[in-house]
Write a protein that holds these residues in place. Sequence first.
Motif, short mmCIF file in Angstrom:
data_model
loop_
_atom_site.label_atom_id
_atom_site.label_comp_id
_atom_site.label_asym_id
_atom_site.label_seq_id
_atom_site.Cartn_x
_atom_site.Cartn_y
_atom_site.Cartn_z
N MET A 95 0.83 -1.21 0.00
CA MET A 95 0.00 0.00 0.00
C MET A 95 0.87 1.26 0.00
SD MET A 95 -3.12 -0.93 -0.19
CE MET A 95 -4.12 0.46 0.33
N ARG A 96 2.01 1.23 0.70
CA ARG A 96 2.90 2.39 0.69
C ARG A 96 3.45 2.63 -0.72
NH1 ARG A 96 5.47 4.29 5.21
NH2 ARG A 96 7.51 4.24 4.18
N VAL A 97 3.88 1.58 -1.38
CA VAL A 97 4.43 1.72 -2.73
C VAL A 97 3.35 2.20 -3.69
CG1 VAL A 97 5.46 0.46 -4.65
CG2 VAL A 97 6.25 0.04 -2.32
N ALA A 98 2.15 1.66 -3.55
CA ALA A 98 1.05 2.07 -4.42
C ALA A 98 0.75 3.56 -4.27
CB ALA A 98 -0.19 1.24 -4.13
N GLY A 99 0.69 4.04 -3.03
CA GLY A 99 0.40 5.46 -2.81
C GLY A 99 1.52 6.35 -3.32
N ALA A 100 2.78 5.96 -3.10
CA ALA A 100 3.90 6.77 -3.56
C ALA A 100 3.92 6.88 -5.08
CB ALA A 100 5.22 6.17 -3.06
N GLY A 101 3.52 5.82 -5.78
CA GLY A 101 3.55 5.85 -7.23
C GLY A 101 2.32 6.46 -7.86
N ALA B 6 2.99 16.62 -1.29
CA ALA B 6 2.37 16.71 0.04
C ALA B 6 1.45 15.52 0.28
CB ALA B 6 1.60 18.02 0.17
N GLY B 7 0.69 15.12 -0.75
CA GLY B 7 -0.20 13.97 -0.60
C GLY B 7 0.56 12.68 -0.37
N VAL B 8 1.67 12.50 -1.10
CA VAL B 8 2.48 11.30 -0.92
C VAL B 8 3.05 11.27 0.50
CG1 VAL B 8 4.57 10.08 -1.64
CG2 VAL B 8 3.02 11.05 -3.35
N ALA B 9 3.56 12.41 0.98
CA ALA B 9 4.12 12.46 2.32
C ALA B 9 3.05 12.13 3.36
CB ALA B 9 4.72 13.83 2.60
N ALA B 10 1.83 12.66 3.17
CA ALA B 10 0.76 12.36 4.12
C ALA B 10 0.37 10.89 4.08
CB ALA B 10 -0.46 13.23 3.81
N TRP B 11 0.32 10.31 2.89
CA TRP B 11 -0.02 8.89 2.75
C TRP B 11 1.02 8.01 3.44
CZ3 TRP B 11 -3.94 5.83 1.31
CH2 TRP B 11 -3.66 4.49 1.00
N LEU B 12 2.28 8.28 3.21
CA LEU B 12 3.34 7.45 3.78
C LEU B 12 3.44 7.60 5.29
CD1 LEU B 12 6.15 7.99 1.11
CD2 LEU B 12 4.75 5.95 1.45
N ILE C 3 9.91 2.32 -3.54
CA ILE C 3 9.39 3.70 -3.54
C ILE C 3 10.29 4.61 -4.37
CG2 ILE C 3 8.92 5.68 -2.07
CD1 ILE C 3 7.96 3.77 0.07
N LEU C 4 11.61 4.43 -4.24
CA LEU C 4 12.52 5.24 -5.07
C LEU C 4 12.29 4.98 -6.54
CD1 LEU C 4 15.89 4.97 -3.08
CD2 LEU C 4 14.30 6.87 -3.13
N ASP C 5 11.99 3.74 -6.89
CA ASP C 5 11.74 3.42 -8.30
C ASP C 5 10.47 4.10 -8.80
OD1 ASP C 5 13.99 1.88 -8.45
OD2 ASP C 5 12.96 -0.03 -8.12
N ARG D 83 10.61 15.67 -6.32
CA ARG D 83 11.28 14.70 -5.45
C ARG D 83 12.01 15.41 -4.31
NH1 ARG D 83 15.25 11.98 -8.19
NH2 ARG D 83 15.06 13.19 -10.11
N GLU D 84 12.60 16.58 -4.61
CA GLU D 84 13.25 17.34 -3.54
C GLU D 84 12.24 17.78 -2.50
OE1 GLU D 84 15.23 20.48 -5.51
OE2 GLU D 84 16.99 19.28 -6.09
N ASP D 85 11.06 18.20 -2.98
CA ASP D 85 10.00 18.62 -2.06
C ASP D 85 9.54 17.45 -1.20
OD1 ASP D 85 8.02 20.10 -0.83
OD2 ASP D 85 6.55 19.81 -2.44
N LEU D 86 9.39 16.26 -1.80
CA LEU D 86 8.97 15.09 -1.04
C LEU D 86 10.04 14.73 0.00
CD1 LEU D 86 7.10 12.69 -0.52
CD2 LEU D 86 8.31 11.43 -2.33
#
Length: 898
Positions: A102-108, A114-120, A140-142, A152-155
């Motif tokens: 679920m973490r990988v799915a949300g990051a991708g 901001a949404g990715v950071a909140a999800w993770l 997640i990096l991929d 990516r810098e913002d994340l």
Amino acid sequence: MTNAWDAVRAAIDAEDTAAVAALLIGFDDAQRREVARELPRYLPVVRRAGERRDAERVAGRQGWWRSLHAEAERADRSVWDLPGFSEGRVRWYVGARWIEVMRVAGAGAIAGAAGVAAWLNRRELVRGWVPAELDDVPAILDVVAARPVAWREDLAARLALRLRAARPQERDGQVLLALALLRATGVEPPRHDPLTLAWIAAAPVADLGVDPLLDAMVPRLFEAEGVGRLLRRDYELGPALAALAADGRIKRAALLDGCRTRFLRGGQAADLLFFVELHTRLDPAPEEVAPHARDYAAMLALPAANVADLALRQLRQAGVTPPAEAAESLLFRSEGRLVRAGLSLLDRVLKEPSEEIDAYAPALAAALTSGSAEARQRAVRLAVGHAGRFGPEATAMIRDIVATLPPGPGAALAAAFGGEAAPEPPRPRFQPQPLPAVPEPEPMPPITHANVLARVSLRESDWMQPERWLDGFVRLASDERRESLIAELAPVAARCRDQEYRRSTWHDTSTWAAAMARELIEPGADRRAVRGGRADAARRVPKTKHLAMGRLMPLARFAEVYQSLLEGRMPPYLLATPTRANGLLDAEALVERLEGYERDGVQALPLDLRQALLRLGRGSVTAGAVRRAALLAAPAGRRAHRWLTDRPADPEVVLRWTTDQDDSFVEAEVVLGPEHAELFGDLPVPGPGGESCELLPPVPRPAIESCELLLPVLAGHRGLAAAFSIRGFMPYRAVSEPAARDLDRLVLADGPGGPCLALLLARHLLEGPDGDGVRPLLLLAASGGLPGAELGRQLAALLERGQGRAADAIAALTEAARLGAHREVWQVLTGLLPAYLPGTGERATGAHVRLVRFATEVAGWTGARGELPVVAGLAARARTSELVRQARDLHALLTGPA
């Protein structure tokens, strides 16, 4: 709904992180938006499914564990020794494996950083510790690799700023991801203290030299809050930074500047330990220290003593004399070594011809008002020696101090500077309180009714209930109450099924009790259930390597009585049943029981007789009991008479200290005489590493045992019980030392205390007057059983090994003397002084001075007389010091007229 979400959902349900990443990398923006829209709604579904799978794993692991225990029972082996143990631990790993997909799915899939950071950082998607096999950082990096650089810098910055100040872990998933993104993007890490702590915890020390974050994070080591606390026990980062500085990878000057900056910010000594060690490892040269001499001088006033020590050492090596203000700050400190360093500095400065001597008058005034008598005496000598060189203002400053000093130093200072010294105060008369009354052990109540016996709960942690049950069973089964006993014990007998007889060992008294109840109700039940029809109770007693004496002896006694029941020769009552609630057996009761045996022609059970003699109270032996015992003719009676009239010498106990990896251990070696060797017979005591060794002289490494179970077995031999309870004793290690309640039980037991009781009491006296040592000392003093000189020697042994402070011991002994044990405290000091005071060539400390001063007080309270060689030797030394002066006072008191 399109194929994009269906494909991702299938991969999520399969817990396939790689498949989820591959799908999202290949999707376009619309497909990713579709997945992002469905993810929050699907989270509860996948969570429930994951928890269901986890429950199945837990159930499988529990089943495996039960089967493993059954296999161990059949093989009579430990679970840990079975070959399937290690394999099963890996196989039945339990973990929520749905989180990573679920973490990988949300990051991708989620569009905004901001949404990715909140999800993770959703609570249900954060794992506190991540096993290596569940690491989702590469995936997640991929999936974010194709996003714009700024995104990516913002994340990376958002994830770093979401880190919290809780103590970081090496395998924290949030930390690993934030650091990986910062390294991958090369963005400047945000200034966030938890990020610095996380980098320290997670960055491999071996890879620091190639870590892209090194240059940015090293300066923050000296700025972030919590770094020192995190690195209190660092053994790797400091040496690694020093090595990198030596190689030129980071600037040596920057590390030294950082250390100095951190020192000047202040803090607790423990939190500054890492920086002190780093500075020491960098070992700056005098030319590196001299430009910063003002900073090092300012450190002398900092609360952390380790920082002040470092600063003083650096100034000495650089040949820099601290200014007067720095010398004054040293003399205001509470640490004796720093005060002495300040006095040495003052002595050196005052000896130099200079017109600036008045500038050091405030420092001298600080020394004159020091809390240390030794420091005051030395300051008085300095002031008197240089009295003529001080100007009017400095002289007036010192004169004002005269009245505040004790009479002796004040008079010496007044003779040189004027003023009026304080008069000698009248010595208060010592008025001790009466010692407390020693409580008498209460009688142990017998069980006289069958219905009461049937309801008794036999717990292995309670020695008295099994003892009462065994006594009640034998008595009730031997008289007219036998039929009522049979009726009442039917539920107890039902717990002994046929398969119980086929078990190799019976570890609980409740098992023995059930078997005894069934044999009473169904005579011959044991023989019918056992192959061959021969019942042997002794073989069911656990092997010696599994149990210590406090648990083994009750089981062996149950076995002996059970065997007598099987053979139809059970006595009408037992000899060893205690008459007191502390396990002691009164001599009159034992003689009366033996008289009854002789009248009825009953033969004593061997172990029962031996247990009776181990419990025999020395103080209960009366002339009447001895006269009656002399008339006994049976072997058991003659043996008891010998113990009443000519008791053999108690076993000798020798303590031996060893050291292993800076930990001090003590072991007791017990040497038995022939009478006690016969008394103990084949009773075993656990030896080193769980192996059994027979209790025959000598006995190395007796086993740790709680006195709650051990003392009832050895109620008349508390010195021996104390010896068995301290094997592997490590002071201040609660897991391996006897507790205060064990000491209380030993104090109220019978027999000589010996060195082991003295050691346990010394351990608790080092807790100070509010600890658990003063009351036991008072009770031992009141009963006449205090091993005074031995207690002093054991106090010295603990103090020499750094296991306490002399000040706490003195405070506890002072309290004991005030409460009536002043004569006994003097006996303690006669053992402590020779063992603790410094010999020729050894360095004296303030603790030695305080101890001799305290001894002088106690000698005055008790009117003690008689030369102590160690005190006489100190008093005869040519070089005068505070310790020598105190020793001379004590020696004069001990050798003077009464």
